[in-house]
Write a protein that holds these residues in place. Structure first.
Motif, PDB file in Angstrom:
ATOM      1  N   SER A  20      -2.446   4.142  -5.512  1.00 16.50           N
ATOM      2  CA  SER A  20      -2.730   5.450  -4.916  1.00 16.50           C
ATOM      3  C   SER A  20      -1.854   6.556  -5.481  1.00 16.50           C
ATOM      4  O   SER A  20      -1.892   7.699  -5.004  1.00 16.50           O
ATOM      5  CB  SER A  20      -2.528   5.371  -3.397  1.00 16.50           C
ATOM      6  OG  SER A  20      -3.386   4.403  -2.829  1.00 16.50           O
ATOM      7  N   GLY A  21      -1.031   6.218  -6.467  1.00 13.70           N
ATOM      8  CA  GLY A  21      -0.159   7.211  -7.077  1.00 13.70           C
ATOM      9  C   GLY A  21       1.199   7.337  -6.432  1.00 13.70           C
ATOM     10  O   GLY A  21       1.992   8.208  -6.804  1.00 13.70           O
ATOM     11  N   ALA A  40       8.120  -0.098  -2.268  1.00 16.50           N
ATOM     12  CA  ALA A  40       8.017   1.355  -2.364  1.00 16.50           C
ATOM     13  C   ALA A  40       9.367   2.018  -2.164  1.00 16.50           C
ATOM     14  O   ALA A  40       9.536   3.201  -2.454  1.00 16.50           O
ATOM     15  CB  ALA A  40       7.022   1.885  -1.331  1.00 16.50           C
ATOM     16  N   ASP A  41      10.350   1.252  -1.677  1.00 13.72           N
ATOM     17  CA  ASP A  41      11.691   1.795  -1.449  1.00 13.72           C
ATOM     18  C   ASP A  41      12.719   0.678  -1.580  1.00 13.72           C
ATOM     19  O   ASP A  41      13.090   0.033  -0.601  1.00 13.72           O
ATOM     20  CB  ASP A  41      11.785   2.429  -0.057  1.00 13.72           C
ATOM     21  CG  ASP A  41      13.156   3.044   0.197  1.00 13.72           C
ATOM     22  OD1 ASP A  41      13.967   3.111  -0.749  1.00 13.72           O
ATOM     23  OD2 ASP A  41      13.415   3.439   1.344  1.00 13.72           O
ATOM     24  N   PRO A  42      13.209   0.440  -2.792  1.00 18.59           N
ATOM     25  CA  PRO A  42      14.147  -0.667  -3.003  1.00 18.59           C
ATOM     26  C   PRO A  42      15.490  -0.458  -2.318  1.00 18.59           C
ATOM     27  O   PRO A  42      16.252  -1.415  -2.158  1.00 18.59           O
ATOM     28  CB  PRO A  42      14.297  -0.708  -4.527  1.00 18.59           C
ATOM     29  CG  PRO A  42      13.984   0.666  -4.980  1.00 18.59           C
ATOM     30  CD  PRO A  42      12.934   1.174  -4.033  1.00 18.59           C
ATOM     31  N   MET A  78       0.507 -13.566 -19.826  1.00 19.39           N
ATOM     32  CA  MET A  78       0.545 -12.139 -19.543  1.00 19.39           C
ATOM     33  C   MET A  78      -0.393 -11.834 -18.390  1.00 19.39           C
ATOM     34  O   MET A  78      -1.498 -12.371 -18.308  1.00 19.39           O
ATOM     35  CB  MET A  78       0.115 -11.329 -20.773  1.00 19.39           C
ATOM     36  CG  MET A  78      -0.002  -9.828 -20.521  1.00 19.39           C
ATOM     37  SD  MET A  78      -0.612  -8.927 -21.976  1.00 19.39           S
ATOM     38  CE  MET A  78       0.778  -9.129 -23.096  1.00 19.39           C
ATOM     39  N   TYR A  79       0.069 -10.950 -17.478  1.00 19.41           N
ATOM     40  CA  TYR A  79      -0.760 -10.523 -16.354  1.00 19.41           C
ATOM     41  C   TYR A  79      -0.752  -9.005 -16.283  1.00 19.41           C
ATOM     42  O   TYR A  79       0.239  -8.347 -16.620  1.00 19.41           O
ATOM     43  CB  TYR A  79      -0.239 -11.123 -15.047  1.00 19.41           C
ATOM     44  CG  TYR A  79      -0.372 -12.623 -15.016  1.00 19.41           C
ATOM     45  CD1 TYR A  79      -1.487 -13.238 -14.458  1.00 19.41           C
ATOM     46  CD2 TYR A  79       0.619 -13.428 -15.586  1.00 19.41           C
ATOM     47  CE1 TYR A  79      -1.616 -14.617 -14.455  1.00 19.41           C
ATOM     48  CE2 TYR A  79       0.494 -14.806 -15.598  1.00 19.41           C
ATOM     49  CZ  TYR A  79      -0.629 -15.399 -15.029  1.00 19.41           C
ATOM     50  OH  TYR A  79      -0.757 -16.757 -15.045  1.00 19.41           O
ATOM     51  N   ARG A  80      -1.867  -8.452 -15.822  1.00 15.21           N
ATOM     52  CA  ARG A  80      -2.074  -7.005 -15.818  1.00 15.21           C
ATOM     53  C   ARG A  80      -2.547  -6.564 -14.440  1.00 15.21           C
ATOM     54  O   ARG A  80      -3.310  -7.278 -13.776  1.00 15.21           O
ATOM     55  CB  ARG A  80      -3.109  -6.656 -16.887  1.00 15.21           C
ATOM     56  CG  ARG A  80      -3.364  -5.192 -17.144  1.00 15.21           C
ATOM     57  CD  ARG A  80      -4.322  -5.056 -18.330  1.00 15.21           C
ATOM     58  NE  ARG A  80      -4.594  -3.659 -18.649  1.00 15.21           N
ATOM     59  CZ  ARG A  80      -5.574  -2.949 -18.107  1.00 15.21           C
ATOM     60  NH1 ARG A  80      -6.391  -3.513 -17.215  1.00 15.21           N
ATOM     61  NH2 ARG A  80      -5.768  -1.686 -18.449  1.00 15.21           N
ATOM     62  N   SER A  81      -2.101  -5.368 -14.012  1.00 20.51           N
ATOM     63  CA  SER A  81      -2.462  -4.867 -12.692  1.00 20.51           C
ATOM     64  C   SER A  81      -2.571  -3.349 -12.720  1.00 20.51           C
ATOM     65  O   SER A  81      -1.852  -2.685 -13.469  1.00 20.51           O
ATOM     66  CB  SER A  81      -1.398  -5.278 -11.663  1.00 20.51           C
ATOM     67  OG  SER A  81      -1.654  -4.687 -10.410  1.00 20.51           O
ATOM     68  N   THR A  82      -3.458  -2.808 -11.898  1.00 21.37           N
ATOM     69  CA  THR A  82      -3.548  -1.355 -11.753  1.00 21.37           C
ATOM     70  C   THR A  82      -2.912  -0.887 -10.453  1.00 21.37           C
ATOM     71  O   THR A  82      -2.839   0.317 -10.209  1.00 21.37           O
ATOM     72  CB  THR A  82      -5.014  -0.888 -11.804  1.00 21.37           C
ATOM     73  OG1 THR A  82      -5.773  -1.590 -10.814  1.00 21.37           O
ATOM     74  CG2 THR A  82      -5.613  -1.135 -13.183  1.00 21.37           C
ATOM     75  N   ASP A  83      -2.440  -1.831  -9.627  1.00 22.84           N
ATOM     76  CA  ASP A  83      -1.770  -1.428  -8.386  1.00 22.84           C
ATOM     77  C   ASP A  83      -0.361  -1.992  -8.239  1.00 22.84           C
ATOM     78  O   ASP A  83       0.395  -1.588  -7.359  1.00 22.84           O
ATOM     79  CB  ASP A  83      -2.607  -1.784  -7.159  1.00 22.84           C
ATOM     80  CG  ASP A  83      -2.838  -3.288  -6.998  1.00 22.84           C
ATOM     81  OD1 ASP A  83      -2.108  -4.086  -7.619  1.00 22.84           O
ATOM     82  OD2 ASP A  83      -3.744  -3.652  -6.240  1.00 22.84           O
TER      83      ASP A  83
END
Length: 200
Positions: A20-21, A40-42, A78-83
């Motif tokens: 979601s950006g 989202a907040d380490p 290798m693995y790919r993600s858009t989120d």
């Protein structure tokens, strides 16, 4: 190290965006479980980290660029993600020239859809966000031969150049290129000029 993170050795953490950006950090490890975790907040502590889809392989490197996450690891996976979270899909690398089951240590991007990883003395390159790959150059088969015992250890992209670092005990080589499929030039390491590698 908290038990919530497991007994893993987390080797790499990268910053990017979720689907979601929003801001996201992704950490990968070389243990047998919890290989990919995200937050989202380490700064909120270990409870802020969530398990992503478990690939079942030790992961060694992760990067984000152009709204895509890519992670690499053992057995040449290798693995790919858009989120960066739930939706990780394995990238089929089986048809790559020279590619084997040796682990992949690192993945890099220029942030504009171009990606690179290395295995042994071979450099692989993607121009479509890590979805498809091709061999850019085998540094041990192009132009002057380098030591076959050298292995590609780390990579970076900076100042418009792709840079790779190969090493074995007591020996290091560094090469750079503005176009990965073109000419790779040896850098100066320890005062010794390395030879220029010709086009493949």
């Amino acid at each position: 190290e908290s038990a919530d993170m497991g007994s893993a050795n987390y080797t790499t953490v990268a910053y990017g965006k979720d689907g979601s950006g929003g801001p996201m950090w992704v950490a990968v490890n070389e243990n047998g479980n919890r290989e990919i975790r995200y937050s989202a907040d380490p700064t909120a502590g270990v409870d802020a980290w969530t398990d992503a889809t478990d690939p079942g392989y030790h992961m060694n490197g992760v990067a984000w660029g152009d709204d895509v996450w890519v992670t690499v690891g053992d057995s040449g996976r290798m693995y790919r993600s858009t989120d960066g979270a739930v939706n990780w899909t394995e990238v089929d690398l089986s048809g790559l020239s020279g590619k084997n089951s040796t682990k992949i240590d690192e993945i890099i991007t220029d942030g504009a859809g171009n990606w690179m990883f290395g295995q042994d003395t071979r450099v692989y390159y993607s121009t479509n966000g890590g979805a498809a790959w091709s061999l850019a150059i085998d540094l041990n088969a192009s132009g002057p031969q380098i030591d076959s015992a050298l292995n590609l250890h780390t990579l970076t992209y900076t100042g418009g150049k792709w840079i790779v670092f190969l090493r074995k005990s007591g020996v290091s080589n560094v090469f750079h290129a503005t176009d990965p499929t073109g000419t790779w030039t040896g850098a100066t390491v320890g005062g010794v000029d390395q030879e220029t590698l010709l086009d493949k």
